[in-house]
Write a protein that holds these residues in place. Structure first.
Motif, PDB file in Angstrom:
ATOM      1  N   LYS A   1       0.805  -1.222   0.000  1.00 51.96           N
ATOM      2  CA  LYS A   1       0.000   0.000   0.000  1.00 51.96           C
ATOM      3  C   LYS A   1       0.837   1.271   0.000  1.00 51.96           C
ATOM      4  O   LYS A   1       0.321   2.347  -0.245  1.00 51.96           O
ATOM      5  N   GLY A   2       2.125   1.170   0.275  1.00 50.19           N
ATOM      6  CA  GLY A   2       2.965   2.361   0.346  1.00 50.19           C
ATOM      7  C   GLY A   2       3.373   2.917  -0.996  1.00 50.19           C
ATOM      8  O   GLY A   2       3.993   3.966  -1.074  1.00 50.19           O
ATOM      9  N   GLY A   3       3.078   2.224  -2.088  1.00 53.16           N
ATOM     10  CA  GLY A   3       3.404   2.726  -3.411  1.00 53.16           C
ATOM     11  C   GLY A   3       4.531   1.947  -4.062  1.00 53.16           C
ATOM     12  O   GLY A   3       4.843   0.812  -3.693  1.00 53.16           O
ATOM     13  N   PRO A   4       5.192   2.567  -5.055  1.00 53.52           N
ATOM     14  CA  PRO A   4       6.221   1.853  -5.819  1.00 53.52           C
ATOM     15  C   PRO A   4       7.437   1.459  -4.986  1.00 53.52           C
ATOM     16  O   PRO A   4       8.066   0.439  -5.261  1.00 53.52           O
ATOM     17  N   LEU A   5       7.782   2.240  -3.986  1.00 52.01           N
ATOM     18  CA  LEU A   5       8.933   1.877  -3.150  1.00 52.01           C
ATOM     19  C   LEU A   5       8.656   0.581  -2.385  1.00 52.01           C
ATOM     20  O   LEU A   5       9.529  -0.276  -2.291  1.00 52.01           O
ATOM     21  N   ASP A   6       7.430   0.436  -1.870  1.00 49.23           N
ATOM     22  CA  ASP A   6       7.083  -0.800  -1.175  1.00 49.23           C
ATOM     23  C   ASP A   6       7.119  -1.989  -2.121  1.00 49.23           C
ATOM     24  O   ASP A   6       7.558  -3.079  -1.768  1.00 49.23           O
ATOM     25  N   SER A   7       6.658  -1.777  -3.359  1.00 44.32           N
ATOM     26  CA  SER A   7       6.685  -2.848  -4.355  1.00 44.32           C
ATOM     27  C   SER A   7       8.122  -3.252  -4.664  1.00 44.32           C
ATOM     28  O   SER A   7       8.440  -4.442  -4.764  1.00 44.32           O
ATOM     29  N   LEU A   8       9.001  -2.263  -4.794  1.00 50.32           N
ATOM     30  CA  LEU A   8      10.417  -2.544  -5.075  1.00 50.32           C
ATOM     31  C   LEU A   8      11.057  -3.301  -3.906  1.00 50.32           C
ATOM     32  O   LEU A   8      11.765  -4.291  -4.120  1.00 50.32           O
ATOM     33  N   LEU A   9      10.796  -2.859  -2.681  1.00 45.52           N
ATOM     34  CA  LEU A   9      11.357  -3.536  -1.511  1.00 45.52           C
ATOM     35  C   LEU A   9      10.815  -4.955  -1.373  1.00 45.52           C
ATOM     36  O   LEU A   9      11.552  -5.872  -1.013  1.00 45.52           O
ATOM     37  N   TYR A  10       9.536  -5.158  -1.700  1.00 44.80           N
ATOM     38  CA  TYR A  10       8.943  -6.494  -1.635  1.00 44.80           C
ATOM     39  C   TYR A  10       9.636  -7.418  -2.632  1.00 44.80           C
ATOM     40  O   TYR A  10      10.013  -8.534  -2.304  1.00 44.80           O
ATOM     41  N   ARG A  11       9.803  -6.950  -3.864  1.00 46.70           N
ATOM     42  CA  ARG A  11      10.440  -7.782  -4.891  1.00 46.70           C
ATOM     43  C   ARG A  11      11.914  -8.040  -4.569  1.00 46.70           C
ATOM     44  O   ARG A  11      12.427  -9.139  -4.804  1.00 46.70           O
ATOM     45  N   LEU A  12      12.599  -7.057  -4.008  1.00 42.06           N
ATOM     46  CA  LEU A  12      13.989  -7.245  -3.614  1.00 42.06           C
ATOM     47  C   LEU A  12      14.094  -8.297  -2.500  1.00 42.06           C
ATOM     48  O   LEU A  12      14.940  -9.190  -2.560  1.00 42.06           O
ATOM     49  N   THR A  13      13.209  -8.212  -1.525  1.00 44.78           N
ATOM     50  CA  THR A  13      13.208  -9.186  -0.433  1.00 44.78           C
ATOM     51  C   THR A  13      12.898 -10.586  -0.961  1.00 44.78           C
ATOM     52  O   THR A  13      13.549 -11.560  -0.579  1.00 44.78           O
ATOM     53  N   LEU A  14      11.915 -10.687  -1.841  1.00 42.15           N
ATOM     54  CA  LEU A  14      11.564 -11.974  -2.428  1.00 42.15           C
ATOM     55  C   LEU A  14      12.739 -12.547  -3.218  1.00 42.15           C
ATOM     56  O   LEU A  14      13.052 -13.735  -3.111  1.00 42.15           O
ATOM     57  N   GLY A  15      13.420 -11.705  -4.000  1.00 42.21           N
ATOM     58  CA  GLY A  15      14.589 -12.161  -4.765  1.00 42.21           C
ATOM     59  C   GLY A  15      15.713 -12.640  -3.858  1.00 42.21           C
ATOM     60  O   GLY A  15      16.340 -13.674  -4.124  1.00 42.21           O
ATOM     61  N   LEU A  16      15.984 -11.897  -2.780  1.00 39.08           N
ATOM     62  CA  LEU A  16      17.036 -12.310  -1.850  1.00 39.08           C
ATOM     63  C   LEU A  16      16.688 -13.620  -1.152  1.00 39.08           C
ATOM     64  O   LEU A  16      17.567 -14.444  -0.892  1.00 39.08           O
ATOM     65  N   CYS A  17      15.404 -13.839  -0.860  1.00 40.13           N
ATOM     66  CA  CYS A  17      14.990 -15.111  -0.258  1.00 40.13           C
ATOM     67  C   CYS A  17      15.224 -16.263  -1.228  1.00 40.13           C
ATOM     68  O   CYS A  17      15.698 -17.337  -0.830  1.00 40.13           O
ATOM     69  N   ILE A  18      14.921 -16.047  -2.509  1.00 37.03           N
ATOM     70  CA  ILE A  18      15.133 -17.097  -3.505  1.00 37.03           C
ATOM     71  C   ILE A  18      16.619 -17.389  -3.668  1.00 37.03           C
ATOM     72  O   ILE A  18      17.034 -18.551  -3.732  1.00 37.03           O
ATOM     73  N   VAL A  19      17.438 -16.342  -3.689  1.00 33.84           N
ATOM     74  CA  VAL A  19      18.890 -16.531  -3.796  1.00 33.84           C
ATOM     75  C   VAL A  19      19.406 -17.287  -2.563  1.00 33.84           C
ATOM     76  O   VAL A  19      20.246 -18.196  -2.675  1.00 33.84           O
ATOM     77  N   GLY A  20      18.907 -16.946  -1.384  1.00 36.36           N
ATOM     78  CA  GLY A  20      19.318 -17.639  -0.162  1.00 36.36           C
ATOM     79  C   GLY A  20      18.928 -19.106  -0.180  1.00 36.36           C
ATOM     80  O   GLY A  20      19.717 -19.975   0.205  1.00 36.36           O
ATOM     81  N   LEU A  21      17.695 -19.401  -0.629  1.00 37.99           N
ATOM     82  CA  LEU A  21      17.274 -20.800  -0.715  1.00 37.99           C
ATOM     83  C   LEU A  21      18.122 -21.566  -1.725  1.00 37.99           C
ATOM     84  O   LEU A  21      18.486 -22.724  -1.492  1.00 37.99           O
ATOM     85  N   ALA A  22      18.446 -20.933  -2.850  1.00 39.19           N
ATOM     86  CA  ALA A  22      19.304 -21.588  -3.841  1.00 39.19           C
ATOM     87  C   ALA A  22      20.676 -21.885  -3.226  1.00 39.19           C
ATOM     88  O   ALA A  22      21.253 -22.956  -3.459  1.00 39.19           O
ATOM     89  N   GLY A  23      21.212 -20.954  -2.442  1.00 34.34           N
ATOM     90  CA  GLY A  23      22.491 -21.178  -1.776  1.00 34.34           C
ATOM     91  C   GLY A  23      22.424 -22.323  -0.787  1.00 34.34           C
ATOM     92  O   GLY A  23      23.364 -23.121  -0.668  1.00 34.34           O
ATOM     93  N   ILE A  24      21.316 -22.424  -0.065  1.00 33.91           N
ATOM     94  CA  ILE A  24      21.152 -23.522   0.891  1.00 33.91           C
ATOM     95  C   ILE A  24      21.119 -24.855   0.152  1.00 33.91           C
ATOM     96  O   ILE A  24      21.793 -25.814   0.531  1.00 33.91           O
ATOM     97  N   PHE A  25      20.318 -24.930  -0.926  1.00 28.57           N
ATOM     98  CA  PHE A  25      20.245 -26.177  -1.690  1.00 28.57           C
ATOM     99  C   PHE A  25      21.593 -26.538  -2.295  1.00 28.57           C
ATOM    100  O   PHE A  25      21.976 -27.708  -2.325  1.00 28.57           O
ATOM    101  N   HIS A  26      22.328 -25.548  -2.780  1.00 28.77           N
ATOM    102  CA  HIS A  26      23.666 -25.802  -3.346  1.00 28.77           C
ATOM    103  C   HIS A  26      24.599 -26.365  -2.265  1.00 28.77           C
ATOM    104  O   HIS A  26      25.352 -27.306  -2.516  1.00 28.77           O
ATOM    105  N   THR A  27      24.539 -25.793  -1.065  1.00 26.52           N
ATOM    106  CA  THR A  27      25.392 -26.268   0.029  1.00 26.52           C
ATOM    107  C   THR A  27      25.022 -27.686   0.436  1.00 26.52           C
ATOM    108  O   THR A  27      25.897 -28.540   0.623  1.00 26.52           O
TER     109      THR A  27
END
Length: 131
Positions: free
Chosen positions: A94-120
């Motif tokens: 609801k905060g606008g485009p900045l909230d959308s950007l932060l949400y997508r950045l957080t989601l991307g970092l979570c996916i990268v972290g999960l990929a790192g865990i699976f790789h390990t």
């Protein structure tokens, strides 16, 4: 007979100045104390209101004090109305485009972290063969 450590030699020697044993100590009965009574919401404990200086009606006091809550700014009230509006938009967007950007950045970092865990885990499960 009681013993103590000698300050000079560091050895255990007979103590002459101790008059009574340190243990066992005679138990002393505790005094009985009545538990405090539970006070439910009464006129003395209810929320105290006081007329505000701006004349906008009664204002609640900060709990445990006689200080009223500070007045809210108009920008804060508008932001509050924005987040409380029923428009089927998740609150984290609801905060606008900045909230959308932060949400997508957080989601991307979570996916990268999960990929790192699976790789390990895969690397530990199937180690490279050493020749």
């Amino acid at each position: 007979m009681y013993h103590q450590l000698s300050k000079v030699t560091g050895r255990v020697v007979a103590a002459t100045h101790l008059q009574s044993p340190l243990f066992p100590v005679a138990p002393i009965a505790l005094q009985r104390v009545e538990p405090p009574t539970i006070q439910y919401n009464t006129a003395q404990l209810s929320t105290v209101t006081e007329a505000s200086s701006s004349g906008s009606g009664p204002r609640n006091l900060i709990p445990g004090t006689n200080t009223p809550y500070p007045p809210l700014s108009d920008a804060f009230r508008k932001r509050q109305q924005l987040f409380q509006r029923e428009d089927d938009v998740p609150v984290h967007l609801k905060g606008g485009p900045l909230d959308s950007l932060l949400y997508r950045l957080t989601l991307g970092l979570c996916i990268v972290g999960l990929a790192g865990i699976f790789h390990t885990v895969y690397g530990h499960a199937f180690p490279k063969k050493q020749d």
